[in-house]
Design an enzyme around this catalytic site. Structure first.
Site, mmCIF file in Angstrom:
data_model
loop_
_atom_site.group_PDB
_atom_site.id
_atom_site.type_symbol
_atom_site.label_atom_id
_atom_site.label_comp_id
_atom_site.label_asym_id
_atom_site.label_seq_id
_atom_site.Cartn_x
_atom_site.Cartn_y
_atom_site.Cartn_z
ATOM 1 N N ASN A 12 9.719 7.036 -68.647
ATOM 2 C CA ASN A 12 9.355 6.590 -67.710
ATOM 3 C C ASN A 12 8.942 5.013 -67.617
ATOM 4 O OD1 ASN A 12 8.228 5.889 -64.939
ATOM 5 N ND2 ASN A 12 6.453 7.452 -64.964
ATOM 6 N N ARG A 94 12.977 9.133 -65.814
ATOM 7 C CA ARG A 94 12.649 9.105 -64.430
ATOM 8 C C ARG A 94 13.119 7.961 -63.696
ATOM 9 N NH1 ARG A 94 7.485 6.537 -61.515
ATOM 10 N NH2 ARG A 94 7.410 7.663 -59.607
ATOM 11 N N HIS A 183 7.964 11.229 -54.931
ATOM 12 C CA HIS A 183 7.263 12.361 -55.847
ATOM 13 C C HIS A 183 8.060 13.719 -55.852
ATOM 14 C CE1 HIS A 183 3.333 10.201 -54.423
ATOM 15 N NE2 HIS A 183 3.778 9.637 -55.319
ATOM 16 N N ARG A 244 -2.272 2.197 -50.009
ATOM 17 C CA ARG A 244 -1.195 2.085 -49.054
ATOM 18 C C ARG A 244 -1.770 2.768 -47.470
ATOM 19 N NH1 ARG A 244 2.756 4.917 -52.857
ATOM 20 N NH2 ARG A 244 3.554 3.226 -54.163
ATOM 21 N N GLU A 387 5.024 16.296 -64.141
ATOM 22 C CA GLU A 387 6.422 15.685 -63.578
ATOM 23 C C GLU A 387 7.460 15.442 -65.103
ATOM 24 O OE1 GLU A 387 6.020 12.421 -60.376
ATOM 25 O OE2 GLU A 387 4.113 12.819 -61.381
#
Length: 401
Positions: A12, A94, A183, A244, A387
């Site tokens: 990643n 990823r 996600h 956010r 993940e």
């Protein structure tokens, strides 16, 4: 690939970091994991954890991603699980944005890499770093299958009426404007594990999955397929997050431009970096916010209230979209660890069959578990996400086919 090759290295790559895990797909064993931070700086740091858990680290300048991955390879070689091992089946990467093109894990060749580069305008903060990691890994092991696993792929099953924005179709198509969702790797893993927890096949259950971390997203999953999700063209839409804003009236942007004289980049920074929980109360750590709530801090109370209110709205909306819900599933850092968030999110939703058992909800565990009472019509579950394991699983399934 040799018959004994069953290991997958998951990479990643961020703009200044590389996270990695090496997994044996025969039994899911994690052989090594680590993180390279501050790539390109004088105080770069590599932290490596082998299978025995004996963490080791080193500091000093790591000039670029090529140097970072070579340093990772050295650490893996020290453990006897180096990149040159014949047991390594593939490297899984990823990639944040797959656009409308990539709907499944994909073996990377020059054409695939070129298409990922064409998607950079849709994810300018993420895809360039992902591409750098891919290029570096391909240079180090050009003979090894490299697989891209896309954060957006799980959400490509959304029907058009969920994926489209109500704007001029020609304009939207010309600029690839639609709801992609993010996600997705986490939502795919968690929805499958939640079905296992319920003792049912994924195609037999309807779930609302809440991935609540510093970034946060919800998805409506019907029979193992995503039919709606809260993030959109970018990860800004939807739930209140750490920094956010989530959903706002689009006219807020025009208002800030006209009235406050703010430029595009300044507004982008405001909504992505200075909003959400940070903008509301100055903290994006839910543990600290809850401490402040318990101490009677009004700004923390307001931030928590707004956060939970948005969660309830999405739970209710996705209940309506699905028609039947078998479980609401919490995951990621906040979802897995913040019992007050889970309790508050379903409080007052008894009529929908949602309730938590206070004692079960208070339990801390890394295992998937139910936090609703046995009599609950709809299960409330906590399923820790993984993940990296999902990327490895999808990568190995593709190259082993």
């Amino acid at each position: 690939m040799t018959s004994q090759a069953a290991r997958v290295l998951v990479l990643n790559s961020g703009s200044s970091s590389v996270k990695y895990q090496l997994l044996d797909m025969r039994d899911g064993t994690r052989l090594a994991a680590g993180l390279v931070e501050r790539v390109g700086e004088s105080a770069s740091r590599l932290t490596h954890t082998p299978a025995d858990g004996g963490e080791r680290s080193r500091t000093g300048r790591i000039a670029d991603h090529d140097a970072a991955l070579r340093a990772v390879a050295e650490e893996l070689a020290r453990d006897g699980v180096g990149l040159d091992s014949p047991a390594l089946a593939a490297i899984g990467h990823r990639v944040v944005h797959g656009g409308p093109v990539f709907t499944a894990p994909t073996v990377i060749d020059d054409d695939v890499l070129a298409e990922i580069e064409r998607l950079v305008p849709l994810a300018p903060l993420h895809n360039p770093a992902n591409i750098t990691g891919i290029r570096t890994a391909r240079a180090l092991r050009p003979d090894l299958p490299q697989v891209a696993v896309f954060d957006t792929a799980f959400h490509t099953t959304m029907p058009e009426h969920a994926a489209r924005y109500a704007i001029d179709v020609a304009t939207a198509d010309a600029h690839r404007i639609r709801r992609y969702g993010f996600h997705g790797t986490s939502h795919a893993y968690v929805s499958r594990r939640a079905a296992e927890l319920l003792g049912r096949a994924p195609e037999d259950v309807n779930l609302i999955v809440l991935h609540l971390g510093n970034g946060a997203s919800a998805s409506a999953v019907a029979g193992g397929r995503c039919v709606d999700t809260s993030m959109g063209l970018t990860p800004l839409e939807g739930l209140v997050m750490g920094t956010r804003s989530g959903d706002v009236d689009p006219a807020v942007v025009f208002h800030l431009e006209r009235v406050a004289g703010m430029g595009t980049d300044e507004i982008d920074h405001l909504l992505n970096k200075k909003s959400g929980l940070t903008g509301l109360c100055g903290d994006n750590d839910m543990r600290e916010i809850r401490r402040r709530v318990d101490a009677g801090d009004p700004s923390a109370e307001l931030a928590f209230g707004i956060y939970v209110h948005r969660l309830k709205k999405y739970i209710g909306a996705y209940y309506a979209v699905l028609g039947r819900v078998d479980a609401v599933v919490f995951t990621a850092g906040v979802g897995e660890n913040a019992a007050p968030v889970r309790e508050a999110a379903v409080a007052g939703l008894d009529a929908l069959g949602l309730v938590v058992d206070p004692e079960l909800n208070a339990v801390r565990s890394r295992e998937p578990r139910l936090v609703s009472p046995a009599h609950a019509r709809v299960a409330v579950a906590v399923v820790p996400t993984d993940e990296e394991m999902e990327i490895a699983r999808q990568t190995f399934a593709l190259v082993d086919a």
